[in-house]
Design an enzyme around this catalytic site. Structure first.
Site, PDB file in Angstrom:
ATOM      1  N   CYS A   3       0.856  -1.189   0.000  1.00 23.50           N
ATOM      2  CA  CYS A   3       0.000   0.000   0.000  1.00 23.50           C
ATOM      3  C   CYS A   3       0.893   1.241   0.000  1.00 23.50           C
ATOM      4  CB  CYS A   3      -0.917  -0.007   1.224  1.00 23.50           C
ATOM      5  SG  CYS A   3      -1.787   1.556   1.460  1.00 23.50           S
ATOM      6  N   CYS A   6       0.619   3.390   3.194  1.00 26.52           N
ATOM      7  CA  CYS A   6       1.271   2.729   4.337  1.00 26.52           C
ATOM      8  C   CYS A   6       2.786   2.908   4.243  1.00 26.52           C
ATOM      9  CB  CYS A   6       0.901   1.251   4.398  1.00 26.52           C
ATOM     10  SG  CYS A   6      -0.730   0.938   5.113  1.00 26.52           S
ATOM     11  N   ASP A  29       0.016  16.609  -1.386  1.00 21.35           N
ATOM     12  CA  ASP A  29      -0.251  15.794  -2.569  1.00 21.35           C
ATOM     13  C   ASP A  29       0.860  16.040  -3.599  1.00 21.35           C
ATOM     14  OD1 ASP A  29      -3.106  14.412  -3.812  1.00 21.35           O
ATOM     15  OD2 ASP A  29      -1.504  14.941  -5.215  1.00 21.35           O
ATOM     16  N   HIS A  45      -4.121   1.142   8.484  1.00 15.73           N
ATOM     17  CA  HIS A  45      -4.700   0.990   7.140  1.00 15.73           C
ATOM     18  C   HIS A  45      -6.206   0.763   7.175  1.00 15.73           C
ATOM     19  CE1 HIS A  45      -4.680  -0.033   2.827  1.00 15.73           C
ATOM     20  NE2 HIS A  45      -5.648  -0.882   3.166  1.00 15.73           N
ATOM     21  N   ASN A  85     -12.525  10.301  -2.134  1.00 16.35           N
ATOM     22  CA  ASN A  85     -13.027   9.499  -3.241  1.00 16.35           C
ATOM     23  C   ASN A  85     -13.098   8.060  -2.764  1.00 16.35           C
ATOM     24  OD1 ASN A  85     -13.150  11.652  -5.148  1.00 16.35           O
ATOM     25  ND2 ASN A  85     -10.924  11.553  -5.355  1.00 16.35           N
ATOM     26  N   HIS A  96      -6.099   3.421   0.305  1.00 13.41           N
ATOM     27  CA  HIS A  96      -5.877   3.681   1.736  1.00 13.41           C
ATOM     28  C   HIS A  96      -6.665   4.963   1.991  1.00 13.41           C
ATOM     29  CE1 HIS A  96      -2.954   3.816   5.366  1.00 13.41           C
ATOM     30  NE2 HIS A  96      -3.759   4.877   5.494  1.00 13.41           N
ATOM     31  N   HIS A  98      -8.165   8.353   2.502  1.00 10.09           N
ATOM     32  CA  HIS A  98      -7.510   9.662   2.571  1.00 10.09           C
ATOM     33  C   HIS A  98      -8.524  10.751   2.288  1.00 10.09           C
ATOM     34  CE1 HIS A  98      -7.067   8.082  -1.532  1.00 10.09           C
ATOM     35  NE2 HIS A  98      -7.154   9.328  -1.963  1.00 10.09           N
ATOM     36  N   HIS A 100      -8.732  14.647   1.047  1.00  2.00           N
ATOM     37  CA  HIS A 100      -8.042  15.758   0.404  1.00  2.00           C
ATOM     38  C   HIS A 100      -8.495  17.052   1.085  1.00  2.00           C
ATOM     39  CE1 HIS A 100      -7.061  13.478  -3.456  1.00  2.00           C
ATOM     40  NE2 HIS A 100      -8.031  12.724  -2.963  1.00  2.00           N
TER      41      HIS A 100
HETATM   42  P1  5GP Z   1      -7.486   9.641  -5.065  1.00  2.75           P
HETATM   43  O1  5GP Z   1      -7.508   9.790  -6.549  1.00  2.75           O
HETATM   44  O2  5GP Z   1      -7.303   8.195  -4.654  1.00  2.75           O
HETATM   45  O3  5GP Z   1      -8.615  10.312  -4.349  1.00  2.75           O
HETATM   46  O4  5GP Z   1      -6.214  10.461  -4.575  1.00  2.75           O
HETATM   47  C1  5GP Z   1      -4.931   9.957  -4.567  1.00  2.75           C
HETATM   48  C2  5GP Z   1      -4.022  11.134  -4.483  1.00  2.75           C
HETATM   49  O5  5GP Z   1      -2.729  10.671  -4.110  1.00  2.75           O
HETATM   50  C3  5GP Z   1      -3.857  11.886  -5.806  1.00  2.75           C
HETATM   51  O6  5GP Z   1      -4.268  13.236  -5.638  1.00  2.75           O
HETATM   52  C4  5GP Z   1      -2.367  11.756  -6.112  1.00  2.75           C
HETATM   53  O7  5GP Z   1      -1.825  12.932  -6.688  1.00  2.75           O
HETATM   54  C5  5GP Z   1      -1.779  11.457  -4.764  1.00  2.75           C
HETATM   55  N1  5GP Z   1      -0.557  10.657  -4.810  1.00  2.75           N
HETATM   56  C6  5GP Z   1      -0.360   9.530  -5.548  1.00  2.75           C
HETATM   57  N2  5GP Z   1       0.867   9.026  -5.340  1.00  2.75           N
HETATM   58  C7  5GP Z   1       1.459   9.874  -4.445  1.00  2.75           C
HETATM   59  C8  5GP Z   1       2.760   9.891  -3.843  1.00  2.75           C
HETATM   60  O8  5GP Z   1       3.613   9.031  -4.067  1.00  2.75           O
HETATM   61  N3  5GP Z   1       3.017  10.903  -2.977  1.00  2.75           N
HETATM   62  C9  5GP Z   1       2.094  11.889  -2.696  1.00  2.75           C
HETATM   63  N4  5GP Z   1       2.459  12.856  -1.843  1.00  2.75           N
HETATM   64  N5  5GP Z   1       0.864  11.897  -3.253  1.00  2.75           N
HETATM   65  C10 5GP Z   1       0.560  10.907  -4.123  1.00  2.75           C
HETATM   66 ZN    ZN Z   2      -2.382   1.478   3.610  1.00  2.00          ZN
END
Ligand code: 5GP
Ligand code: ZN
Length: 112
Positions: A3, A6, A29, A45, A85, A96, A98, A100
Site C-alpha cells: 500500500c 502505508c 499531494d 490501514h 473518493n 488507503h 484519505h 483531500h
Molecule cells: P485519489 O484519486 O485516490 O482520491 O487520490 C490519490 C491522491 O494521491 C492523488 O491526488 C495523487 O496525486 C496522490 N498521490 C499519488 N501518489 C502519491 C505519492 O507518491 N506521494 C504523494 N504525496 N501523493 C501521491
Molecule cells: Zn495502507
C-alpha cells in the site's frame, strides 16, 4: 501489505509532512490541484470510506479533529474543501482512506 500510503506513513517513500499525531498523518499531494492540497490519512490501514466501522471510526474522528488545525497552519482562513473518493465510480486511485484538503483559491462550484 503493498500500500503506497502505508509506505509513506512508514517513511519508506518520502513525503512532505504537514501534520502528524498518534493516529493521523498528513502530507502534501504530489500533484496539487490547488495552491494548498494536503492528504490526511489514518496511520492504521483502512481501504476507503466504505470500510469505516465501529472499530476504526476513532481514526476518522481523529482525522476530522486534525483537519481544522492543518487548515489553520496552512492559512486557509477563507475556507477549504474536504473530499474523499471512495471506490471505482469516484475514481479512488489509492486504496488507503484519505481526505483531500483543497484550498488557497476560490474552488470551482461544480462537483469534480
Ligand atoms: P485519489 O484519486 O485516490 O482520491 O487520490 C490519490 C491522491 O494521491 C492523488 O491526488 C495523487 O496525486 C496522490 N498521490 C499519488 N501518489 C502519491 C505519492 O507518491 N506521494 C504523494 N504525496 N501523493 C501521491
Ligand atoms: Zn495502507
Amino acid at each position: 501489505m503493498d500500500c503506497l500510503f502505508c509506505k509513506i506513513i512508514a517513511g519508506e517513500i518520502p513525503s512532505t509532512r504537514v501534520y502528524e499525531d498518534e493516529k493521523v498523518y498528513a502530507f502534501r499531494d504530489i500533484n496539487p490541484m490547488a495552491p494548498v492540497h494536503v492528504l490526511v490519512v489514518p496511520k492504521h490501514h483502512v481501504a476507503s470510506a466504505d470500510e469505516v466501522n465501529t472499530a476504526n471510526s476513532g481514526d476518522v474522528a481523529a482525522i476530522f479533529e486534525a483537519i481544522p488545525k492543518i487548515a489553520a497552519a496552512e492559512g486557509l482562513t477563507n475556507g477549504y474543501r474536504v473530499i474523499t473518493n471512495c471506490g471505482e465510480d469516484a475514481c479512488q486511485s489509492v486504496h488507503h482512506l484519505h481526505f483531500h484538503i483543497l484550498g488557497g483559491k476560490k474552488l470551482p462550484d461544480q462537483m469534480a
